[in-house]
Design an enzyme around this catalytic site. Sequence first.
Site, PDB file in Angstrom:
ATOM      1  N   GLY A  20     -16.181   8.158  46.291  1.00 54.26           N
ATOM      2  CA  GLY A  20     -15.577   7.250  47.259  1.00 54.26           C
ATOM      3  C   GLY A  20     -16.271   5.902  47.373  1.00 54.26           C
ATOM      4  N   ASN A  22     -15.435   3.213  45.797  1.00 51.13           N
ATOM      5  CA  ASN A  22     -14.353   2.219  45.933  1.00 51.13           C
ATOM      6  C   ASN A  22     -13.763   2.256  47.334  1.00 51.13           C
ATOM      7  OD1 ASN A  22     -13.642   0.582  43.451  1.00 51.13           O
ATOM      8  ND2 ASN A  22     -13.864   2.612  42.546  1.00 51.13           N
ATOM      9  N   MET A  95      -7.877  11.888  41.264  1.00 54.53           N
ATOM     10  CA  MET A  95      -7.743  12.528  39.960  1.00 54.53           C
ATOM     11  C   MET A  95      -6.504  13.413  39.810  1.00 54.53           C
ATOM     12  SD  MET A  95     -10.231  11.113  38.599  1.00 54.53           S
ATOM     13  CE  MET A  95     -10.475  11.908  37.035  1.00 54.53           C
ATOM     14  N   ILE A  97      -2.227  13.451  39.326  1.00 53.53           N
ATOM     15  CA  ILE A  97      -1.084  12.606  38.976  1.00 53.53           C
ATOM     16  C   ILE A  97       0.043  12.844  39.978  1.00 53.53           C
ATOM     17  CG2 ILE A  97       0.656  12.130  37.196  1.00 53.53           C
ATOM     18  CD1 ILE A  97      -1.541  12.840  35.122  1.00 53.53           C
ATOM     19  N   LEU A  98       0.510  11.771  40.571  1.00 50.71           N
ATOM     20  CA  LEU A  98       1.585  11.891  41.564  1.00 50.71           C
ATOM     21  C   LEU A  98       2.933  11.984  40.847  1.00 50.71           C
ATOM     22  CD1 LEU A  98       0.165   9.115  43.884  1.00 50.71           C
ATOM     23  CD2 LEU A  98       0.273  11.545  44.459  1.00 50.71           C
ATOM     24  N   ASN A 112      -3.654   1.237  41.924  1.00 49.18           N
ATOM     25  CA  ASN A 112      -4.695   2.102  41.366  1.00 49.18           C
ATOM     26  C   ASN A 112      -5.761   1.246  40.713  1.00 49.18           C
ATOM     27  OD1 ASN A 112      -5.970   4.520  40.460  1.00 49.18           O
ATOM     28  ND2 ASN A 112      -5.050   4.243  38.432  1.00 49.18           N
ATOM     29  N   HIS A 114      -8.547   1.424  37.595  1.00 47.96           N
ATOM     30  CA  HIS A 114      -8.821   2.214  36.393  1.00 47.96           C
ATOM     31  C   HIS A 114     -10.009   1.600  35.646  1.00 47.96           C
ATOM     32  CE1 HIS A 114      -7.879   4.971  33.160  1.00 47.96           C
ATOM     33  NE2 HIS A 114      -8.077   3.972  32.312  1.00 47.96           N
ATOM     34  N   ASP A 150      -1.236   5.193  34.182  1.00 38.43           N
ATOM     35  CA  ASP A 150      -2.006   3.958  33.954  1.00 38.43           C
ATOM     36  C   ASP A 150      -1.212   2.871  33.230  1.00 38.43           C
ATOM     37  OD1 ASP A 150      -4.201   5.228  35.142  1.00 38.43           O
ATOM     38  OD2 ASP A 150      -4.860   6.072  33.244  1.00 38.43           O
ATOM     39  N   GLU A 179     -15.699  -2.994  39.859  1.00 38.18           N
ATOM     40  CA  GLU A 179     -14.538  -2.373  40.528  1.00 38.18           C
ATOM     41  C   GLU A 179     -14.548  -2.712  42.023  1.00 38.18           C
ATOM     42  OE1 GLU A 179     -13.630   1.776  39.736  1.00 38.18           O
ATOM     43  OE2 GLU A 179     -14.666   1.662  37.826  1.00 38.18           O
TER      44      GLU A 179
HETATM   45  C1  GRF Z   1     -13.992   4.826  39.399  1.00 35.14           C
HETATM   46  O1  GRF Z   1     -14.617   4.435  38.207  1.00 35.14           O
HETATM   47  C2  GRF Z   1     -12.489   4.716  39.256  1.00 35.14           C
HETATM   48  O2  GRF Z   1     -12.088   3.611  38.514  1.00 35.14           O
HETATM   49  C3  GRF Z   1     -12.189   5.973  38.500  1.00 35.14           C
HETATM   50  O3  GRF Z   1     -13.013   6.952  39.095  1.00 35.14           O
HETATM   51  C4  GRF Z   1     -14.181   6.325  39.646  1.00 35.14           C
HETATM   52  C5  GRF Z   1     -14.212   6.672  41.092  1.00 35.14           C
HETATM   53  O4  GRF Z   1     -15.373   6.268  41.709  1.00 35.14           O
HETATM   54  N1  GRF Z   1     -10.789   6.268  38.488  1.00 35.14           N
HETATM   55  P1  GRF Z   1     -15.527   6.287  43.289  1.00 35.14           P
HETATM   56  O5  GRF Z   1     -15.081   7.666  43.768  1.00 35.14           O
HETATM   57  O6  GRF Z   1     -14.689   5.190  43.860  1.00 35.14           O
HETATM   58  O7  GRF Z   1     -16.998   6.083  43.535  1.00 35.14           O
END
Ligand code: GRF
Length: 193
Positions: A20, A22, A95, A97-98, A112, A114, A150, A179
């Site tokens: 988490g 992000n 993780m 897929i919707l 999203n 990526h 994606d 990110e």
């Molecule tokens: C990130 O690199 C995101 O792009 C990928 O999974 C990772 C998640 O990291 N899909 P976090 O849970 O946000 O720390």
Amino acid sequence: MVKLTGYKKIKSAVFISGTGSNLKSLIKFSKTRKSPISINLIISNNPRAKGLKLGKINNIKKKVFDFKKNHKTENQIISVLKEHKIDMICLAGFMTILSKNFITKFRGKILNIHPSLLPKYKGLNTHQRALNNNEKYSGCTVHFVNSKLDSGKIILQKKVKISKNETKGSLAKKVLVQEHKLYPKAILKVFNL
Ligand code: GRF
């Protein structure tokens, strides 16, 4: 595109599966004046996702769903999203897929992040695959979600240089730092801010 009405922030949900980081950066951003969104809900498919702790710390409601029962679960989520008047969804390390049905219901409102320079390296294990191909650069992409994995319209990307002795771990760290900056920027762009 999502339209801003008056001065009210768009209520958003962030979907996570793990750390988490992000989510953390999005929460920080959402609390700034310039943010067009507020984060009102955290959804996870994983009851052990570390990121869920951020809900308590930041006083944001969190819900865990068992995605194995895909169809039923998505209907439950749609109800919860409606209940909380959620108008935007940010997938952040989510993780699962919707389904097409779910995505269609929120067309243009699901983003999203990526960890690759899409359209290169869709799917999993992006960093190792970039290293295996001796790429000079990798990076991250924020995009709209459509029903193909994606593959939705790209909003913003950030490139990072791959160093000589780069490992999958070091590259992941380097990309993750970017990110955290890119997701808020992409949200501002979605709202033409
Ligand atoms: C990130 O690199 C995101 O792009 C990928 O999974 C990772 C998640 O990291 N899909 P976090 O849970 O946000 O720390």
